[in-house]
Design a protein around this motif. Sequence first.
Motif, PDB file in Angstrom:
ATOM      1  N   VAL A 165       0.597  -1.360   0.346  1.00  0.00           N
ATOM      2  CA  VAL A 165       0.354  -0.316  -0.082  1.00  0.00           C
ATOM      3  C   VAL A 165       0.593   1.102   0.078  1.00  0.00           C
ATOM      4  CG1 VAL A 165      -1.736  -0.845   0.808  1.00  0.00           C
ATOM      5  CG2 VAL A 165       0.149   0.360   2.668  1.00  0.00           C
ATOM      6  N   VAL A 166       2.550   1.152   0.162  1.00  0.00           N
ATOM      7  CA  VAL A 166       2.740   2.520   0.376  1.00  0.00           C
ATOM      8  C   VAL A 166       3.264   2.942  -0.153  1.00  0.00           C
ATOM      9  CG1 VAL A 166       3.920   1.648   3.132  1.00  0.00           C
ATOM     10  CG2 VAL A 166       5.456   1.121   0.861  1.00  0.00           C
ATOM     11  N   ALA A 195       9.821  -2.849  16.375  1.00  0.00           N
ATOM     12  CA  ALA A 195      10.303  -2.607  14.965  1.00  0.00           C
ATOM     13  C   ALA A 195       9.188  -3.057  14.293  1.00  0.00           C
ATOM     14  CB  ALA A 195      11.485  -3.968  15.247  1.00  0.00           C
ATOM     15  N   GLY A 196       9.016  -2.501  13.377  1.00  0.00           N
ATOM     16  CA  GLY A 196       8.734  -2.898  12.218  1.00  0.00           C
ATOM     17  C   GLY A 196       6.661  -2.294  12.038  1.00  0.00           C
ATOM     18  N   ARG A 197       6.336  -2.223  13.349  1.00  0.00           N
ATOM     19  CA  ARG A 197       5.465  -2.065  13.916  1.00  0.00           C
ATOM     20  C   ARG A 197       4.588  -0.807  12.892  1.00  0.00           C
ATOM     21  NH1 ARG A 197       3.267   2.494  17.570  1.00  0.00           N
ATOM     22  NH2 ARG A 197       1.589   1.840  18.592  1.00  0.00           N
ATOM     23  N   THR A 198       5.040   0.115  12.577  1.00  0.00           N
ATOM     24  CA  THR A 198       4.494   1.995  11.729  1.00  0.00           C
ATOM     25  C   THR A 198       4.030   0.629  10.058  1.00  0.00           C
ATOM     26  OG1 THR A 198       6.306   2.314  12.695  1.00  0.00           O
ATOM     27  CG2 THR A 198       5.057   3.468  10.824  1.00  0.00           C
ATOM     28  N   GLU A 199       5.141   0.187   9.656  1.00  0.00           N
ATOM     29  CA  GLU A 199       4.232  -0.922   8.747  1.00  0.00           C
ATOM     30  C   GLU A 199       3.457  -1.160   8.538  1.00  0.00           C
ATOM     31  OE1 GLU A 199       5.054   1.480   5.995  1.00  0.00           O
ATOM     32  OE2 GLU A 199       6.991   2.603   7.031  1.00  0.00           O
ATOM     33  N   ARG A 200       3.677  -2.203   9.412  1.00  0.00           N
ATOM     34  CA  ARG A 200       2.480  -3.361  10.293  1.00  0.00           C
ATOM     35  C   ARG A 200       1.012  -3.148  10.559  1.00  0.00           C
ATOM     36  NH1 ARG A 200       6.461  -5.935  13.236  1.00  0.00           N
ATOM     37  NH2 ARG A 200       5.466  -4.935  14.983  1.00  0.00           N
ATOM     38  N   ASN A 201       0.919  -1.325  10.729  1.00  0.00           N
ATOM     39  CA  ASN A 201      -0.076  -0.751  11.222  1.00  0.00           C
ATOM     40  C   ASN A 201      -0.418  -0.434   9.622  1.00  0.00           C
ATOM     41  OD1 ASN A 201      -0.287  -1.782  14.157  1.00  0.00           O
ATOM     42  ND2 ASN A 201       1.418   0.448  14.575  1.00  0.00           N
ATOM     43  N   LEU A 202       0.271   0.126   8.736  1.00  0.00           N
ATOM     44  CA  LEU A 202      -0.055   1.090   7.921  1.00  0.00           C
ATOM     45  C   LEU A 202      -0.742   0.207   6.500  1.00  0.00           C
ATOM     46  CD1 LEU A 202      -0.141   3.789   6.257  1.00  0.00           C
ATOM     47  CD2 LEU A 202       1.819   2.878   5.093  1.00  0.00           C
ATOM     48  N   ALA A 203      -0.068  -1.696   6.906  1.00  0.00           N
ATOM     49  CA  ALA A 203      -0.225  -2.085   5.713  1.00  0.00           C
ATOM     50  C   ALA A 203      -1.950  -2.264   6.072  1.00  0.00           C
ATOM     51  CB  ALA A 203       0.555  -3.675   5.797  1.00  0.00           C
ATOM     52  N   LEU A 204      -1.791  -3.295   7.136  1.00  0.00           N
ATOM     53  CA  LEU A 204      -3.352  -3.645   7.784  1.00  0.00           C
ATOM     54  C   LEU A 204      -4.404  -2.929   7.527  1.00  0.00           C
ATOM     55  CD1 LEU A 204      -4.936  -6.075   9.167  1.00  0.00           C
ATOM     56  CD2 LEU A 204      -3.908  -4.782  11.661  1.00  0.00           C
ATOM     57  N   ALA A 205      -3.857  -1.424   8.309  1.00  0.00           N
ATOM     58  CA  ALA A 205      -5.191  -0.239   8.064  1.00  0.00           C
ATOM     59  C   ALA A 205      -5.519  -0.600   6.994  1.00  0.00           C
ATOM     60  CB  ALA A 205      -5.220   1.043   8.746  1.00  0.00           C
ATOM     61  N   ARG A 210      -9.712  -0.732   2.015  1.00  0.00           N
ATOM     62  CA  ARG A 210      -9.800  -0.990   0.930  1.00  0.00           C
ATOM     63  C   ARG A 210     -11.371  -2.244   0.312  1.00  0.00           C
ATOM     64  NH1 ARG A 210      -4.240  -1.957  -2.159  1.00  0.00           N
ATOM     65  NH2 ARG A 210      -3.513   0.326  -2.505  1.00  0.00           N
ATOM     66  N   LEU A 211     -11.260  -2.723   1.326  1.00  0.00           N
ATOM     67  CA  LEU A 211     -12.461  -3.280   1.629  1.00  0.00           C
ATOM     68  C   LEU A 211     -13.663  -3.259   1.710  1.00  0.00           C
ATOM     69  CD1 LEU A 211     -11.138  -6.510   3.121  1.00  0.00           C
ATOM     70  CD2 LEU A 211     -11.208  -6.701   0.692  1.00  0.00           C
ATOM     71  N   ALA A 212     -13.642  -1.725   2.416  1.00  0.00           N
ATOM     72  CA  ALA A 212     -15.042  -0.912   2.994  1.00  0.00           C
ATOM     73  C   ALA A 212     -15.728  -0.716   1.453  1.00  0.00           C
ATOM     74  CB  ALA A 212     -14.309  -0.178   3.472  1.00  0.00           C
ATOM     75  N   GLU A 213     -17.046  -0.582   1.814  1.00  0.00           N
ATOM     76  CA  GLU A 213     -17.861  -0.225   1.281  1.00  0.00           C
ATOM     77  C   GLU A 213     -17.647   1.470   0.483  1.00  0.00           C
ATOM     78  OE1 GLU A 213     -22.943   0.124   0.311  1.00  0.00           O
ATOM     79  OE2 GLU A 213     -21.776  -0.235   2.671  1.00  0.00           O
ATOM     80  N   LYS A 214     -17.907   2.706   1.688  1.00  0.00           N
ATOM     81  CA  LYS A 214     -16.978   3.343   1.636  1.00  0.00           C
ATOM     82  C   LYS A 214     -15.278   3.920   1.822  1.00  0.00           C
ATOM     83  CE  LYS A 214     -21.940   5.307   1.559  1.00  0.00           C
ATOM     84  NZ  LYS A 214     -22.302   6.178   1.738  1.00  0.00           N
TER      85      LYS A 214
END
Length: 367
Positions: A165-166, A195-205, A210-214
């Motif tokens: 996503v980034v 370590a890696g927390r920021t990118e994990r959170n960003l990818a999951l969010a 992207r699956l949301a209706e809006k």
Amino acid sequence: MSKQSLAPEIVDPIAFQDFRDAVSDYAPQLEQLVCQLGDGSRDTDKIAQLFRVLHSIKGDASLCQVHFIVPYVHALETLLDRIRQDELSYQDAVGDVLLLVSDQLVMLLDQMAAGGEADDHLLRSLLPGLDKLAEASAEELPQACAKLVGRMMGPMEPVSSVEPVVSGLGGHLFADLQFFRGLAMQFEQRVPEFAGRTERNLALAMEINRLAEKPLSMEQVAAAVYMHDIGMLLLPESLWLKAGRLSQDDRRQLAAHPGWAGGLLARMAGWEEAARMVLQHHEAQDGSGYPDGLKGVEICDGACLLALVDAFESVTLKHAHQGPRRAILRGVAELNASERQFHPGWLKLLNRVVRNRVEIRNMTGGR
């Protein structure tokens, strides 16, 4: 077992606390034994120890009049006894069930001790499956375990693959995003476990969004992910790294951190939406959150999404020593057991993403 005895109630407050203290000792033993058995080898001594831990929990529950615990532990004890007697083979899926049910019981005890409403609907829905599990044949056992784990993780729905996503972020706000990311990296580097927390959170969010209706604005979500904990840098490290229970003063100080980060974003043109997400990301659907005790529709969608992502990272980090697959299983099960805190629509999308990740990990042989 009567329905009356299944009701989660505190008959004797002193005995209840004694039982809760005992469970706080038993739970790490159970977790350690399950972890040690996870290598696939049959260790009869460890299986016997695991059985004794369950037997002790059941005995203490009866002695302390915490009767509603007994049926769940009895079903698990019966299953372990059959494994101990060589009627069934121990497998990772059994360990997953033991850990996840144990987590649910501990969470329910914690809710009761805190004086909150005891929400045992998920546990009650599991009991028929646990009883069937205790009576399952060797052929039925893997599928029965998977079914129970699935109930604790939420419904599975198909989800298409999501690209990284980034790379898509930026536009005229790109410089600001780079600044926000730099701040997030500084916070992350203060704690080795992050370590890696920021990118994990960003990818999951982003996967969930992207699956949301809006779908929400990707840039605003990214800014909120980067900035939501930056206010913690204004607190003493001794506070935000503190282990164990927090004092009222500790909680008061921690409750200020969303406002500091949200205030910074609000002062920067174009980030008003991200500011609201950050300010409200510790609010809860039932009104039990902070800083303003908002509930339901009073909380913006982005904050609901961020709350889930932040909580998922926290609980999976707590279980990281169990390995990635089991940490994910336990993490999402905990969130589903606390569904009153989270927006049901976003929680459903989290379940879809996480279940897809687990399936991919299983297919590729990851633990």
